[in-house]
Design a protein around this motif. Structure first.
Motif, PDB file in Angstrom:
ATOM      1  N   ASP A 110       0.833  -1.208   0.000  1.00  0.00           N
ATOM      2  CA  ASP A 110       0.000   0.000   0.000  1.00  0.00           C
ATOM      3  C   ASP A 110       0.861   1.248   0.000  1.00  0.00           C
ATOM      4  N   PHE A 111       1.879   1.219   0.838  1.00  0.00           N
ATOM      5  CA  PHE A 111       2.761   2.380   0.931  1.00  0.00           C
ATOM      6  C   PHE A 111       3.465   2.616  -0.401  1.00  0.00           C
ATOM      7  N   GLY A 112       3.997   1.534  -0.965  1.00  0.00           N
ATOM      8  CA  GLY A 112       4.683   1.653  -2.252  1.00  0.00           C
ATOM      9  C   GLY A 112       3.755   2.172  -3.334  1.00  0.00           C
ATOM     10  N   THR A 113       2.515   1.643  -3.351  1.00  0.00           N
ATOM     11  CA  THR A 113       1.541   2.102  -4.343  1.00  0.00           C
ATOM     12  C   THR A 113       1.276   3.595  -4.174  1.00  0.00           C
ATOM     13  N   ALA A 114       1.111   4.010  -2.913  1.00  0.00           N
ATOM     14  CA  ALA A 114       0.828   5.424  -2.656  1.00  0.00           C
ATOM     15  C   ALA A 114       1.981   6.304  -3.113  1.00  0.00           C
ATOM     16  N   ILE A 115       3.207   5.844  -2.846  1.00  0.00           N
ATOM     17  CA  ILE A 115       4.378   6.614  -3.271  1.00  0.00           C
ATOM     18  C   ILE A 115       4.426   6.698  -4.790  1.00  0.00           C
ATOM     19  N   ARG A 116       4.177   5.545  -5.440  1.00  0.00           N
ATOM     20  CA  ARG A 116       4.210   5.556  -6.902  1.00  0.00           C
ATOM     21  C   ARG A 116       3.167   6.529  -7.457  1.00  0.00           C
ATOM     22  N   PRO A 123       7.957  -9.117  -7.438  1.00  0.00           N
ATOM     23  CA  PRO A 123       7.850  -8.008  -6.494  1.00  0.00           C
ATOM     24  C   PRO A 123       9.188  -7.290  -6.359  1.00  0.00           C
ATOM     25  N   GLY A 124       9.149  -5.983  -6.465  1.00  0.00           N
ATOM     26  CA  GLY A 124      10.383  -5.214  -6.363  1.00  0.00           C
ATOM     27  C   GLY A 124      10.361  -4.296  -5.172  1.00  0.00           C
ATOM     28  N   LEU A 125      10.745  -3.060  -5.398  1.00  0.00           N
ATOM     29  CA  LEU A 125      10.795  -2.056  -4.343  1.00  0.00           C
ATOM     30  C   LEU A 125       9.441  -1.941  -3.637  1.00  0.00           C
ATOM     31  N   PHE A 126       9.431  -1.984  -2.326  1.00  0.00           N
ATOM     32  CA  PHE A 126       8.222  -1.878  -1.499  1.00  0.00           C
ATOM     33  C   PHE A 126       7.193  -2.951  -1.843  1.00  0.00           C
ATOM     34  N   GLY A 127       7.660  -4.076  -2.382  1.00  0.00           N
ATOM     35  CA  GLY A 127       6.718  -5.143  -2.685  1.00  0.00           C
ATOM     36  C   GLY A 127       5.863  -4.900  -3.917  1.00  0.00           C
ATOM     37  N   ILE A 128       6.198  -3.891  -4.707  1.00  0.00           N
ATOM     38  CA  ILE A 128       5.455  -3.696  -5.955  1.00  0.00           C
ATOM     39  C   ILE A 128       6.357  -4.094  -7.107  1.00  0.00           C
ATOM     40  N   SER A 129       5.790  -4.746  -8.105  1.00  0.00           N
ATOM     41  CA  SER A 129       6.607  -5.194  -9.221  1.00  0.00           C
ATOM     42  C   SER A 129       7.021  -4.011 -10.089  1.00  0.00           C
ATOM     43  N   THR A 130       8.098  -4.212 -10.819  1.00  0.00           N
ATOM     44  CA  THR A 130       8.585  -3.165 -11.728  1.00  0.00           C
ATOM     45  C   THR A 130       7.498  -2.772 -12.709  1.00  0.00           C
ATOM     46  N   TRP A 131       6.729  -3.778 -13.145  1.00  0.00           N
ATOM     47  CA  TRP A 131       5.638  -3.530 -14.089  1.00  0.00           C
ATOM     48  C   TRP A 131       4.650  -2.520 -13.513  1.00  0.00           C
ATOM     49  N   SER A 176      -8.966   0.641  -7.554  1.00  0.00           N
ATOM     50  CA  SER A 176      -7.835  -0.269  -7.332  1.00  0.00           C
ATOM     51  C   SER A 176      -6.638   0.431  -6.706  1.00  0.00           C
ATOM     52  N   LYS A 177      -6.898   1.334  -5.776  1.00  0.00           N
ATOM     53  CA  LYS A 177      -5.834   2.026  -5.034  1.00  0.00           C
ATOM     54  C   LYS A 177      -4.941   2.891  -5.912  1.00  0.00           C
ATOM     55  N   THR A 178      -5.378   3.205  -7.120  1.00  0.00           N
ATOM     56  CA  THR A 178      -4.471   3.959  -7.988  1.00  0.00           C
ATOM     57  C   THR A 178      -4.481   5.459  -7.708  1.00  0.00           C
ATOM     58  N   THR A 179      -5.360   5.940  -6.825  1.00  0.00           N
ATOM     59  CA  THR A 179      -5.258   7.349  -6.449  1.00  0.00           C
ATOM     60  C   THR A 179      -4.936   7.472  -4.964  1.00  0.00           C
ATOM     61  N   THR A 191      -2.759   8.164  -1.966  1.00  0.00           N
ATOM     62  CA  THR A 191      -1.544   8.968  -1.788  1.00  0.00           C
ATOM     63  C   THR A 191      -1.059   8.774  -0.357  1.00  0.00           C
ATOM     64  N   PRO A 192       0.218   9.050  -0.092  1.00  0.00           N
ATOM     65  CA  PRO A 192       0.722   8.864   1.277  1.00  0.00           C
ATOM     66  C   PRO A 192      -0.111   9.639   2.298  1.00  0.00           C
ATOM     67  N   ALA A 193      -0.498  10.872   1.956  1.00  0.00           N
ATOM     68  CA  ALA A 193      -1.274  11.666   2.907  1.00  0.00           C
ATOM     69  C   ALA A 193      -2.604  10.987   3.222  1.00  0.00           C
ATOM     70  N   PHE A 194      -3.268  10.477   2.185  1.00  0.00           N
ATOM     71  CA  PHE A 194      -4.550   9.833   2.425  1.00  0.00           C
ATOM     72  C   PHE A 194      -4.356   8.494   3.127  1.00  0.00           C
ATOM     73  N   LEU A 195      -3.308   7.770   2.756  1.00  0.00           N
ATOM     74  CA  LEU A 195      -3.032   6.483   3.388  1.00  0.00           C
ATOM     75  C   LEU A 195      -2.769   6.668   4.881  1.00  0.00           C
ATOM     76  N   SER A 196      -2.050   7.735   5.211  1.00  0.00           N
ATOM     77  CA  SER A 196      -1.772   8.032   6.611  1.00  0.00           C
ATOM     78  C   SER A 196      -3.073   8.245   7.372  1.00  0.00           C
ATOM     79  N   TYR A 197      -3.961   9.034   6.777  1.00  0.00           N
ATOM     80  CA  TYR A 197      -5.264   9.291   7.394  1.00  0.00           C
ATOM     81  C   TYR A 197      -6.054   8.000   7.532  1.00  0.00           C
ATOM     82  N   GLN A 198      -6.093   7.234   6.453  1.00  0.00           N
ATOM     83  CA  GLN A 198      -6.894   6.025   6.429  1.00  0.00           C
ATOM     84  C   GLN A 198      -6.401   5.004   7.462  1.00  0.00           C
TER      85      GLN A 198
END
Lengths: 285, 357
Positions: free
Chosen positions: B56-62, B164-172, B266-269, B271-278
């Motif tokens: 989740d964190f990696g997705t939010a950063i991406r 799975p790569g950086l933060f558990g998210i694949s390069t793809w 699918s978690k594509t929006t 963001t770290p700020a929202f993830l922190s809140y959530q």
């Protein structure tokens, strides 16, 4: 970026100029059109708004969305809450910010520069990073889910203190010295001599804090939960994320968005010269 | 004032720092004796882990990284362009254009998000315009497909990139680009912040005046030469401010996500700020939420410093020592003048960045 034409003698007043103007008009349309669409669709039926959102004109326009908002929703309560908070924050800020700005500009007290450094520090910490910290303090102080919890944290406006400090420093000290010789104390000098001179800067503070607290969302999310304390921003956000039962209900959402924009729009159009000058003036000098 | 400042800034940050290394679950006081110290667990979970927290964190950063990569250059370029056009001496109706471009900046993020959800709906106004060009628009806010993936023709991940790569998210997944939904948010950010930054550029352009430009014109410089070699270098302090404010604002995207998408589709929006809140307020994982906030803060600080470093070295001609000194003086002077800007911009950017964030 387009060509500067027609300003200098001998230069051709050619197509470049037309392109610039045409470009500007097109861009202005892009910026304005969404708002026209918003207002137009708030007067349509849900089906029509969903299927023909682009049309600015409707043969059978209706004010039903507004009726629903006023009669069958908490919209009035939300507006009331927003108003209470905005007025309280604005008045409170004007007082705090000018007193603090004056103290920093004029009074010599121990730790003055430390306070100033702190001020800069506050300005540079991003707001969303402070959501959890702010919540913790509000909770510890027993202010969660109450007006004080919504209002007090917003009174801290480091930027406003900064503006006032700069302004007070631009006023010649001689004026205050004269008042003091006439026997006025520090507070009296401040209240009846300096503050009236600061009217332009105070206007800036009022406009900025009105806009800021009227549009504030995330602070209210973390400081309240009860429906009775819902502000417009929170309320309309809950409409947007689909708390309306059936269908898209676009007209109601758009009507709510339109209504909540009116106060800031009015302030903006009255004071637009000042607003745009303060925003830009920061860099100018 | 000092009391309030201290109370609402320093104490809270220390409290949050404690929460980020504790196992507090939101019940009772975080300082009671049944809350335990768990060390860097929350940080490690996200930064080094392979689990859901890390993903989740990696997705939010991406997501946010793409948002920043698109919004900051575009809003800077567009606001500079707007300022340049509006600044023309011969232009009539300057006031009208300034107002039109700036108005989106004063309205609340919530209202704009509501409008955006409507404009970008499946049968909405934007798709209606696209259909004139015979393009079938997507259902913007429900479309998680990455823009870069689409440009590459869609399809599935090549096996090499799906590990799975950086933060558990694949390069793809890293190279997916912003999702269509995020693209709509990107456009919204540009729409709402370009006006503010246009004003900053306008003020700077006015203080430069026309003399230098005229001098360059007399020397036979073309429009583009004058723009790139005369105006832009003179605008450097303002450019610096705008990019800094942009970077700070775009990493704080929260309001529009809360209002518009709650992190989906699918978690594509997310963001770290929202993830922190959530994490904190909705899932009651306060330690994780606080840890994300601190990491986000670190990211913003690092980005700003990096930018300072890069922009500081971006001078095309290597300046001499004397020039450097003069430069520093100019910068100091500019900084003094510029500092109040975050203030005003703050109010408007917050949303975007406010708005942006």
């Amino acid at each position: 970026m387009a060509e500067r034409v027609g300003q200098y003698p001998g230069e051709r007043r050619g197509h470049g100029w037309i392109i610039t103007l045409g470009g500007l008009i097109l861009l202005a349309l892009v910026y304005i059109f969404p708002f026209l669409v918003q207002v137009a669709n708030s007067f349509k039926s849900d089906a029509e708004a969903t299927n023909a959102g682009l049309a600015l004109w409707s043969a059978n326009w209706t004010t039903e969305a507004y009726h629903v908002l006023f009669n069958n929703s908490d919209f009035g309560l939300w507006t009331m809450n927003s108003l209470i908070v905005t007025v309280a924050v604005t008045l409170g800020r004007v007082f705090f910010v000018s007193v603090a700005g004056y103290a920093l500009a004029r009074l010599r007290f121990p730790g003055r520069s430390a306070v100033f450094v702190m001020l800069i520090a506050v300005m540079s910490v991003p707001g969303v990073v402070l959501l959890i910290p702010k919540f913790l303090v509000i909770k510890e102080l027993g202010m969660y889910d109450s007006y004080p919890g919504m209002i007090l944290p917003l009174l801290v406006d480091a930027a406003g203190v900064f503006i006032m400090k700069n302004f007070f420093e631009s006023i010649p000290v001689a004026v205050e010295e004269a008042a003091r010789i006439d026997g006025a104390g520090i507070f009296r000098t401040f209240w009846s001599i300096v503050l009236p001179m600061a009217r332009p800067a105070l206007m800036t503070i009022i406009i900025l804090s009105f806009q800021g607290s009227w549009n504030e969302l995330n602070h209210f999310i973390i400081s309240t939960q009860s429906p009775a304390l819902t502000t417009l921003t929170r309320g309309v956000a809950s409409l947007a994320s689909g708390q309306l039962s059936s269908g898209n209900q676009y007209p109601i959402k758009l009507a709510a968005a339109t209504l909540m924009t009116i106060p800031v729009a009015v302030i903006f159009f009255i004071f637009q010269k000042r607003i745009m000058n303060t925003t830009g003036g920061a860099v100018k000098d | 004032m000092v009391v309030i400042l201290g109370l609402f800034l320093f104490v809270p940050v220390i409290m949050a720092a404690w929460v980020s290394v504790s196992d507090w679950n939101g019940r009772g006081s975080p300082f009671s004796s049944n809350v335990h110290f768990v060390g860097g667990t929350h940080y490690a979970e996200m930064l080094g882990g392979r689990g859901l927290a890390a993903r989740d964190f990696g997705t939010a950063i991406r997501n946010n990284l793409y948002y920043v990569l698109f919004v900051v250059p575009l809003q800077t370029a567009i606001s500079l362009g707007l300022a340049f056009m509006v600044n023309k001496r011969a232009l009539r109706g300057k006031g009208f254009f300034r107002t039109a471009f700036y108005f989106p900046s004063v309205t609340s993020t919530v209202a704009i998000t509501v409008l955006w959800l409507f404009l970008f709906s499946a049968s909405g106004a934007v798709n209606a315009v696209l259909s004139w060009l015979s393009i079938q628009g997507p259902n913007w806010f429900a479309d998680p497909r990455g823009v870069f993936h689409l440009l590459m023709g869609g399809g599935d991940a090549p096996a090499a990139l799906s590990q799975p790569g950086l933060f558990g998210i694949s390069t793809w997944e890293w190279i997916a680009g912003p999702s269509i939904a995020m693209a709509a948010f990107i456009m919204m950010a540009i729409f709402t912040t370009s006006g503010t930054f246009m004003l900053l550029f306008l003020a700077a352009l006015q203080s430069i005046g026309e003399d230098t430009d005229e001098a360059a014109m007399v020397d036979g410089a073309s429009v583009w030469q004058r723009f790139w070699y005369v105006t832009v270098p003179l605008l450097r302090p303002t450019l610096f401010t705008v990019i800094t404010l942009g970077l700070i604002g775009t990493w704080q995207v929260f309001d529009q996500i809360y209002t518009g998408s709650q992190g989906g589709p699918s978690k594509t929006t997310l963001t770290p700020a929202f993830l922190s809140y959530q994490s904190a307020f909705e899932s009651q994982r306060w330690g994780r939420g606080a840890a994300i906030a601190f990491i986000l803060f670190a990211i913003i600080v690092i980005m700003t410093l990096l930018q300072r470093l890069i922009l500081g070295d971006a001078d095309p001609t290597k300046p001499s020592r004397r020039q450097l000194r003069a430069d520093r003086r100019a910068h100091a002077a500019a900084a003094e003048v510029v500092t109040p800007a975050p203030v005003r911009a703050d109010e408007t950017i917050d949303r975007g960045g406010g708005r942006h964030g």
